[in-house]
Design a protein around this motif. Sequence first.
Motif, PDB file in Angstrom:
ATOM      1  N   SER B  41       0.716  -1.159  -0.035  1.00 48.01           N
ATOM      2  CA  SER B  41      -0.035  -0.034  -0.151  1.00 48.01           C
ATOM      3  C   SER B  41       0.693   1.145   0.084  1.00 48.01           C
ATOM      4  O   SER B  41       1.903   1.360   0.642  1.00 48.01           O
ATOM      5  N   GLY B  42       0.446   2.191  -0.869  1.00 49.57           N
ATOM      6  CA  GLY B  42       1.286   3.492  -0.841  1.00 49.57           C
ATOM      7  C   GLY B  42       2.606   3.434  -1.597  1.00 49.57           C
ATOM      8  O   GLY B  42       3.247   4.412  -2.011  1.00 49.57           O
ATOM      9  N   ALA B  43       2.678   2.264  -2.423  1.00 49.87           N
ATOM     10  CA  ALA B  43       3.974   2.090  -3.094  1.00 49.87           C
ATOM     11  C   ALA B  43       3.769   3.046  -4.767  1.00 49.87           C
ATOM     12  O   ALA B  43       5.018   3.253  -5.307  1.00 49.87           O
ATOM     13  N   GLY B  44       2.579   3.369  -4.882  1.00 52.67           N
ATOM     14  CA  GLY B  44       2.377   4.356  -6.070  1.00 52.67           C
ATOM     15  C   GLY B  44       1.815   3.470  -7.396  1.00 52.67           C
ATOM     16  O   GLY B  44       1.776   3.907  -8.333  1.00 52.67           O
ATOM     17  N   LYS B  45       1.359   2.363  -6.931  1.00 56.67           N
ATOM     18  CA  LYS B  45       0.843   1.522  -8.215  1.00 56.67           C
ATOM     19  C   LYS B  45      -0.671   2.218  -8.709  1.00 56.67           C
ATOM     20  O   LYS B  45      -0.503   2.383 -10.096  1.00 56.67           O
ATOM     21  N   SER B  46      -1.506   2.454  -7.911  1.00 59.24           N
ATOM     22  CA  SER B  46      -2.576   3.135  -8.486  1.00 59.24           C
ATOM     23  C   SER B  46      -2.297   4.556  -9.403  1.00 59.24           C
ATOM     24  O   SER B  46      -2.834   4.719 -10.565  1.00 59.24           O
ATOM     25  N   THR B  47      -1.292   5.264  -8.495  1.00 62.07           N
ATOM     26  CA  THR B  47      -1.092   6.476  -9.431  1.00 62.07           C
ATOM     27  C   THR B  47      -0.512   6.190 -10.726  1.00 62.07           C
ATOM     28  O   THR B  47      -0.843   6.906 -11.628  1.00 62.07           O
TER      29      THR B  47
HETATM   30  N1  LIG Z   1      -4.237  13.071  -5.163  1.00 58.89           N
HETATM   31  C1  LIG Z   1      -3.488  12.765  -4.513  1.00 58.89           C
HETATM   32  N2  LIG Z   1      -2.657  13.727  -3.582  1.00 58.89           N
HETATM   33  C2  LIG Z   1      -1.519  13.651  -2.965  1.00 58.89           C
HETATM   34  N3  LIG Z   1      -0.759  12.493  -2.704  1.00 58.89           N
HETATM   35  C3  LIG Z   1      -1.352  11.402  -3.424  1.00 58.89           C
HETATM   36  C4  LIG Z   1      -2.561  11.503  -4.263  1.00 58.89           C
HETATM   37  N4  LIG Z   1      -2.856  10.209  -4.661  1.00 58.89           N
HETATM   38  C5  LIG Z   1      -1.849   9.544  -4.069  1.00 58.89           C
HETATM   39  N5  LIG Z   1      -1.146  10.181  -3.430  1.00 58.89           N
HETATM   40  C6  LIG Z   1       0.013   9.747  -2.508  1.00 58.89           C
HETATM   41  O1  LIG Z   1       0.916   8.895  -3.419  1.00 58.89           O
HETATM   42  C7  LIG Z   1       1.331   7.505  -2.918  1.00 58.89           C
HETATM   43  C8  LIG Z   1       1.046   6.455  -3.728  1.00 58.89           C
HETATM   44  O2  LIG Z   1      -0.190   6.224  -3.676  1.00 58.89           O
HETATM   45  P1  LIG Z   1      -1.121   5.116  -4.594  1.00 58.89           P
HETATM   46  O3  LIG Z   1      -2.496   5.262  -4.337  1.00 58.89           O
HETATM   47  O4  LIG Z   1      -0.567   5.111  -5.961  1.00 58.89           O
HETATM   48  O5  LIG Z   1      -0.454   3.884  -3.848  1.00 58.89           O
HETATM   49  P2  LIG Z   1      -1.033   2.433  -4.298  1.00 58.89           P
HETATM   50  O6  LIG Z   1       0.317   1.536  -4.359  1.00 58.89           O
HETATM   51  O7  LIG Z   1      -1.980   2.241  -5.226  1.00 58.89           O
HETATM   52  O8  LIG Z   1      -1.557   1.911  -2.757  1.00 58.89           O
HETATM   53  P3  LIG Z   1      -2.701   0.884  -2.493  1.00 58.89           P
HETATM   54  O9  LIG Z   1      -2.376  -0.513  -2.450  1.00 58.89           O
HETATM   55  O10 LIG Z   1      -3.054   1.458  -0.940  1.00 58.89           O
HETATM   56  O11 LIG Z   1      -3.829   1.220  -3.421  1.00 58.89           O
HETATM   57  C9  LIG Z   1       0.953   7.464  -1.424  1.00 58.89           C
HETATM   58  O12 LIG Z   1       1.759   8.040  -0.285  1.00 58.89           O
HETATM   59  C10 LIG Z   1      -0.296   8.765  -1.543  1.00 58.89           C
HETATM   60  O13 LIG Z   1      -0.345   9.246  -0.112  1.00 58.89           O
END
Ligand SMILES: Nc1ncnc2c1ncn2[C@@H]1O[C@H](COP(=O)(O)OP(=O)(O)OP(=O)(O)O)[C@@H](O)[C@H]1O
Lengths: 222, 344
Positions: B41-47
Amino acid sequence: MLTDLFPNINLEDFWVATYETFYMTIIALIGTFILGILLGLLLYLTTKNGIWQNKFVHFVVAAFVNIFRAIPFIILILLLFPFTNFLMGTIRGPNGALPALIIGAAPFYGRLVEIALREVDKGVVEAAKAMGAKTSTIIFKVLLPESMPALISGLTVTAIALIGYTAMAGAIGAGGLGSYAYYSGFQRRDFDIVLICSIIIVIIVFIFQFIGDYIANKLDKR
Amino acid sequence: MISIKGLSKIFNTDAHNQVTAVDNITLTINEGDIFGFIGYSGAGKSTFVRLLNRLEEPTEGQITINNQEISSLKTKGLRLARQEIGMIFQHFNLLWSRTVKENITFPLEISGVPKTERDDRVQELINLVGLAGKENAYPSQLSGGQKQRVGIARALANKPKVLLCDEATSALDPETTNSILDLLVDINNKLGLTIILITHEMHVIRKICNRVAVMESGKIVEQGNVLDVFLKPKQDVTRKFVEQVMGSNEEEEDLQQLIQSYKHGTIIRLHFVGETTNQALISQVAKKFNIDINILQGKITQTQAGAYGSLFVQMDGDQTEIKQAIQYIEKETSVELEVVQHVN
Ligand SMILES: Nc1ncnc2c1ncn2[C@@H]1O[C@H](COP(=O)(O)OP(=O)(O)OP(=O)(O)O)[C@@H](O)[C@H]1O
Ligand SMILES: [Mg+2]
């Protein structure tokens, strides 16, 4: 029988008044719906991180909404007399009441529309974007249909407020049941007229509430 | 083919704080790949995945999908490009006010497919995802798995070349997850679609991906063929993810004790590496040679590239027969063999 219980009622005047109340409410409601949706959409779309994020437009619309919501309706009618006169060519009768009714109710409904739009799942809007939808498609095929039950419930609440407004407008010459109750009933001490007007208004409110609830329920597939 | 160069996304959380959610990613994804991205979680995958269709605007970098540079498109071009990139979501994101059929029709309305062609296409998609009979149901009347099938049908409506999946099975139970994953593989085979898949569960990668990238703090720390990554994980994170499905090495220590307790026969470790042809190895050897084979312990898992894992067996019987059996496995099959202990 009606004339036995309520001896002072002139049936013809009574029906005209009821008709005028319905007329004002329905026409004003249509105007309020259109203007309110417009205001609500503008508020929603121009907000921070919104689709049309725009501080200036948001500020202007919000100011308009807040100012006209703050002015008590009876004063709003007086304030709008010149505008009404210019627009409708008269300040009397049911038509003379319409501009004030719409401008009084639309900001209120606009806020309800904004709240309803905020309730639309952000993910669904995002999915539409990911499909390559235009903003107009998002508005007409996602935002409005997905918030429709809330828009209808809001419109019901607004309609009931509008019925109240028509009565107030009646007291200063707009016609309708408010006017009939005030001029023919209250001022001549014929309280049976005040009573029958109250009863009819309550019935009208119930009808609107019933229809509104029914439609909102019917549309809600969640 | 998708090529990503120097892709970064920095969020300004407030005036002074910045989060680098995606940090300088360079990567190539081949046509027809099922490319998995895994990370905590938070690795940045969704982004990362949202940058690909520009639901998030890149801070820096280039994205090219099928020779079209996504990162430089203007509004209208981007809209058209998005119509050719399907996306499915963890929470399905269906319109509750529309029926299954109407939901799947939506992208066709957006891309302006004529009314007369829509119905046929929708029916075709409904059959493909196995939702026949549910055409006129509303999403609220469907189970999670069925909702995701609608999501998949909707994503495929405009015949995209690429399908983006952000945690598409994370809201589903294990059985439903498997059926959705099977559907994705099926689509990948039938339509030759490139699938980019985000997950935090290694078994999802194991089950359907052929390539994998491991993400940590916005960076890709390890990537390659799924089997290679399973076999030789280089990073600690990767090792932890592999242990999710393979168990940890501690079990092998227990095995040492087990092995010591066998006083005769030969103990052998068989290593299956992407095996597709020799899965009936044990019964083959038992038939060919006059020996007993006793399975002691093992863990085999199926990946897209075949079986992977190891098996400890005890071979008992005539010495020469055992020797021949060992030679047979070493020479005639691609299963790796290691003699752990020889007792007589
Ligand atoms: N709109 C936003 N504004 C500010 N920070 C953001 C935003 N979206 C994501 N982040 C930050 O970017 C980082 C990566 O988030 P992301 O959602 O890509 O993680 P993830 O790997 O998809 O996690 P998960 O498994 O929980 O979905 C996190 O630290 C999050 O707090
Ligand atoms: Mg995520």
